[in-house]
Design an enzyme around this catalytic site. Structure first.
Site, PDB file in Angstrom:
ATOM      1  N   HIS A 122      -2.546  54.544 -34.072  1.00  0.00           N
ATOM      2  CA  HIS A 122      -2.978  54.624 -32.672  1.00  0.00           C
ATOM      3  C   HIS A 122      -1.812  54.367 -31.714  1.00  0.00           C
ATOM      4  CE1 HIS A 122      -5.351  54.191 -29.092  1.00  0.00           C
ATOM      5  NE2 HIS A 122      -5.038  52.917 -28.950  1.00  0.00           N
ATOM      6  N   PRO A 158      -3.354  56.082 -23.942  1.00  0.00           N
ATOM      7  CA  PRO A 158      -3.088  54.691 -23.554  1.00  0.00           C
ATOM      8  C   PRO A 158      -1.874  54.529 -22.642  1.00  0.00           C
ATOM      9  CG  PRO A 158      -3.569  54.828 -25.898  1.00  0.00           C
ATOM     10  CD  PRO A 158      -3.428  56.235 -25.401  1.00  0.00           C
ATOM     11  N   GLN A 159      -0.834  55.347 -22.851  1.00  0.00           N
ATOM     12  CA  GLN A 159       0.377  55.188 -22.042  1.00  0.00           C
ATOM     13  C   GLN A 159       0.126  55.520 -20.581  1.00  0.00           C
ATOM     14  OE1 GLN A 159      -0.121  57.782 -24.012  1.00  0.00           O
ATOM     15  NE2 GLN A 159       0.398  59.604 -22.811  1.00  0.00           N
TER      16      GLN A 159
END
Length: 240
Positions: free
Chosen positions: A90, A102-103
């Site tokens: 992940h 997520p970034q």
């Protein structure tokens, strides 16, 4: 031991394929049906197969002992993760910003970002953590630059601990809390720029950094004539 890897990421496919060529383990590679065009050459060469994980759940349960999800866009069914040991690679630092991109959300909400290898359970990006490491994020980073560093870190953790991952010789750590989760809908809501929204310059630059991920066109506003106009930022740290 029978292994499978499900991926929809060409970079990860190449890395994993080359890695397993150097081992004695036999592994079958699968991609999502939506990856037919991306993996057209590999499918024709017979090195990867298209597989719908929901429709073929029993096939995976009956034929494999361990599965890896490497940036796979499909959600593994509960029955699969309960009957086959499944491990997820992940691109985030669980439990922060679980879910999509997520970034992007890390650049916006300032929560930590990194790479996590974890056991899969019935919830998305939620199982026990096996290996994890954080990266530093800089004021000149974009979604693309953060993502690239996370990819490299993911593979480093995967490659260094491959034997332990396969045989199950690792320590399992419970997530301290459920953290936060971002869906694809949450991401899509970010794309259209409200040209009348009052923001600081810091907020504006952070937003554009988070939306900049070439070659993809993400953030946009609607011109007076109704046309979509895409916006990205060119940001660079001065080398001294």
């Amino acid at each position: 031991m029978n292994l499978f890897i499900l991926t929809d990421n060409k970079w990860w496919y190449k890395k994993a394929f080359d890695t397993f060529k150097r081992t004695n383990y036999q592994v079958r590679f699968f991609c999502s049906p939506k990856g037919l065009k991306l993996f057209e050459d590999e499918i024709n060469q017979g090195t990867i197969e298209s597989l719908d994980v929901k429709e073929n759940c029993n096939f995976l349960i009956e034929n494999f002992d361990l599965g890896f999800s490497c940036h796979c866009k499909q959600i593994f069914p509960k029955s699969l993760v309960e009957n086959v040991r499944c491990i997820n690679i992940h691109p985030g630092l669980n439990p922060y910003n679980r879910g999509w991109f997520p970034q992007v959300f890390s650049l916006l909400n300032k929560k930590p970002i990194g790479a996590t290898i974890h056991l899969m359970d019935s919830e998305v990006d939620h199982g026990d953590i096996l290996y994890q490491q954080q990266i530093e994020v800089f004021e000149w980073d974009t979604s693309k630059s953060v993502y690239d560093r996370v990819l490299d870190l993911e593979y480093k953790l995967f490659n260094e601990n491959l034997e332990a991952l396969i045989v199950g010789n690792y320590e399992q750590v419970k997530m301290p809390n459920t953290g936060n989760y971002n869906s694809i809908s949450d991401y899509k809501e970010l794309l259209e720029i409200d040209m009348d929204k009052p923001v600081t310059m810091r907020e504006a630059i952070d937003y554009l950094r988070a939306m900049t991920h070439p070659p993809y066109k993400n953030a946009y506003f609607l011109a007076d004539n109704g046309e979509m106009v895409y916006v990205a930022v060119d940001i660079e740290k001065r080398n001294t």
